[in-house]
Write an enzyme that holds these catalytic residues in place. Structure first.
Site, PDB file in Angstrom:
ATOM      1  N   LYS A   1       6.011 -18.908 -15.914  1.00 36.52           N
ATOM      2  CA  LYS A   1       5.069 -19.506 -16.867  1.00 36.52           C
ATOM      3  C   LYS A   1       5.748 -20.422 -17.878  1.00 36.52           C
ATOM      4  O   LYS A   1       5.148 -21.366 -18.360  1.00 36.52           O
ATOM      5  CB  LYS A   1       4.281 -18.421 -17.597  1.00 36.52           C
ATOM      6  CG  LYS A   1       3.183 -17.816 -16.738  1.00 36.52           C
ATOM      7  CD  LYS A   1       2.161 -17.078 -17.589  1.00 36.52           C
ATOM      8  CE  LYS A   1       0.981 -16.631 -16.750  1.00 36.52           C
ATOM      9  NZ  LYS A   1       1.317 -15.500 -15.858  1.00 36.52           N
TER      10      LYS A   1
ATOM     11  N   GLU B   1      -5.518 -18.633 -24.996  1.00 36.36           N
ATOM     12  CA  GLU B   1      -5.933 -17.237 -24.885  1.00 36.36           C
ATOM     13  C   GLU B   1      -4.906 -16.533 -24.008  1.00 36.36           C
ATOM     14  O   GLU B   1      -4.139 -17.177 -23.285  1.00 36.36           O
ATOM     15  CB  GLU B   1      -7.313 -17.135 -24.221  1.00 36.36           C
ATOM     16  CG  GLU B   1      -7.302 -17.181 -22.693  1.00 36.36           C
ATOM     17  CD  GLU B   1      -6.968 -18.543 -22.126  1.00 36.36           C
ATOM     18  OE1 GLU B   1      -7.030 -19.546 -22.879  1.00 36.36           O
ATOM     19  OE2 GLU B   1      -6.647 -18.612 -20.925  1.00 36.36           O
TER      20      GLU B   1
ATOM     21  N   SER C   1       7.706 -14.680  -8.655  1.00 34.54           N
ATOM     22  CA  SER C   1       7.272 -15.382  -9.872  1.00 34.54           C
ATOM     23  C   SER C   1       7.753 -14.750 -11.169  1.00 34.54           C
ATOM     24  O   SER C   1       7.900 -15.436 -12.173  1.00 34.54           O
ATOM     25  CB  SER C   1       5.751 -15.486  -9.890  1.00 34.54           C
ATOM     26  OG  SER C   1       5.151 -14.220  -9.716  1.00 34.54           O
TER      27      SER C   1
END
Ligand code: PLP
Length: 406
Positions: A96, A118, A383
């Site tokens: 991310k 959010e 990931s």
């Protein structure tokens, strides 16, 4: 098929991948999105922006992340060789940060002083708070009250990093309400703020921008794998929540002789509400500003979804995935909670790598496929790392005693 011009063609100028994507927005936000699109299209060709992003990736994030050959696990499964792209080794523990650093740099170049978002499980919030600290930007993260109670370590991380975490106590007090609250904030403050979306979802230009920021994952992996083996992998695979780690990993291979498979969470089973496999069980619809494949309830609203991996429980999927399936380039499969937990224990025990439960879905699929293939190679995008999931897994599954050995 020839996909060599794919990246030039998609998305179209107005943000469509075929019929999927677009920007379905309240009129006040149209100029704000247009401003972001124009700024992005300008700076993504600027050598100053590109060089700065490269420096950040190298010096702050620790890129390139390695590709690793899982010899022990592969031997257990037969003769097919499993490899991992180690995004778990990216600073802050997951892929991310790749797009959050891009979005932060964009905000800086645009002269914005504040970024907001959010977060559900808190992973996107932590990555964005990290970017905000790096760039010296104000950061507000909206989070449902229920999620705040469940995700104390991530809330603590965001606060230590200097973010303002706002507790949302409306409705079910989870992700959906947090999205609404962040959106409200953005409507009021779009002049000095960017709403940083956490995956390849939302209105144009976010699916394109986040994809471009994640492209580095597949680009590195392709070179590294070729250097290690002299070949292409036979299959590449990644887990699909909103679809950012997978799209960035897949696209650099799009014109190669490589089979590409996205893995969605089947959760506890096929019944609506028990899974979050949007591509596998959903249908076309518009939500959160874009047209894609989504899971709907009886009223056509986004359905409640579930996965053991909170990073995967989103009722839709990035529009480019819907398109890649439609044109037949990418296939989508599922892995259940139990299969993911089994993969979580196996990778930990046999390779010394504790994977995120999200990533464990892709590992689970690779393990199943490796047995079937019996030869060749599979490259998995790992990931993120699983430290965040340890307490939950141990509480519910002990130390894996009940999972049989292959
Ligand atoms: C958030 C998250 C995902 C899912 O998001 P995508 O946009 O589908 O990549 C997958 N893995 C990890 C570790 C995550 O934190």
């Amino acid at each position: 098929m020839d996909y060599s011009t794919y990246l030039k063609k998609y998305p179209s100028e107005d943000g469509f991948f075929g019929k999927y994507g677009g920007a379905y927005l309240p009129p006040q936000l149209v100029p704000a999105m247009e401003e972001i699109t124009q700024a992005y299209l300008t700076i993504c060709h600027s050598s100053q922006f590109i060089n700065e992003l490269r420096r950040i990736r190298r010096e702050f994030q620790g890129r390139p992340t390695p590709v690793y050959h899982c010899e022990n696990l592969s031997r257990k499964l037969g003769n097919c060789q499993i490899y991992l792209k180690r995004e778990d080794l990216n600073h802050s523990g997951a892929h991310k940060l790749n797009h959050c650093m891009g979005e932060g740099l964009l905000a800086k170049f645009m002269g914005k002083k504040r970024i907001i978002a959010e977060t559900g499980a808190g992973q996107h919030g932590v990555a964005l708070a990290t970017a905000a600290a790096f760039f010296g930007l104000e950061c507000t993260i909206y989070m449902g009250e229920v999620d705040i109670a469940k995700q104390a370590p991530n809330v603590a991380r965001m606060k230590v990093l200097g973010a303002n975490v706002v507790s949302v106590d409306k409705g079910a007090k989870t992700l959906k309400e947090a999205v609404d609250a962040a959106f409200e904030d953005y409507l009021q403050n779009y002049k000095e703020t960017i709403y940083c979306i956490g995956s390849v979802v939302g209105p144009h230009p976010f699916p394109m921008m986040v994809r471009d920021f994640q492209y580095v994952v597949g680009e590195e992996a392709r070179e590294q794998f070729k250097e290690m083996t002299g070949l292409f992998p036979d299959v590449i695979t990644a887990c699909v929540g909103g679809g950012s780690n997978s799209i960035g990993f897949f696209l650099p291979f799009i014109n190669d002789p490589v089979e590409i498979v996205g893995v969605e969470p089947l959760g506890r089973g096929k019944t609506l509400g028990e899974h979050a496999a949007s591509m596998s069980y959903g249908s076309e619809g518009v939500m959160h500003g874009f047209n894609s494949i989504m899971l709907k309830d009886a009223n056509g609203e986004p359905a409640p979804v579930y996965s053991i991996a909170s990073g995967l429980d989103y009722p839709s999927v990035g529009p480019e995935h819907a398109f890649l399936r439609e044109i037949g380039r990418v296939k989508y499969e599922v892995a259940s909670d139990l299969e993911a937990v089994n993969a979580f224990f196996k990778l930990s025990r046999y390779e010394g790598i504790i994977p995120a439960l999200e990533s464990s879905h892709a590992v689970a699929y690779a393990m199943k496929l490796a047995k079937e293939m019996g030869k060749g190679s599979i490259l998995v995008n790992l990931s993120g790392r699983g430290d965040k999931d340890l307490d939950y897994v141990i509480e519910h599954y002990g130390y894996g005693e009940n999972f049989k050995d292959f």
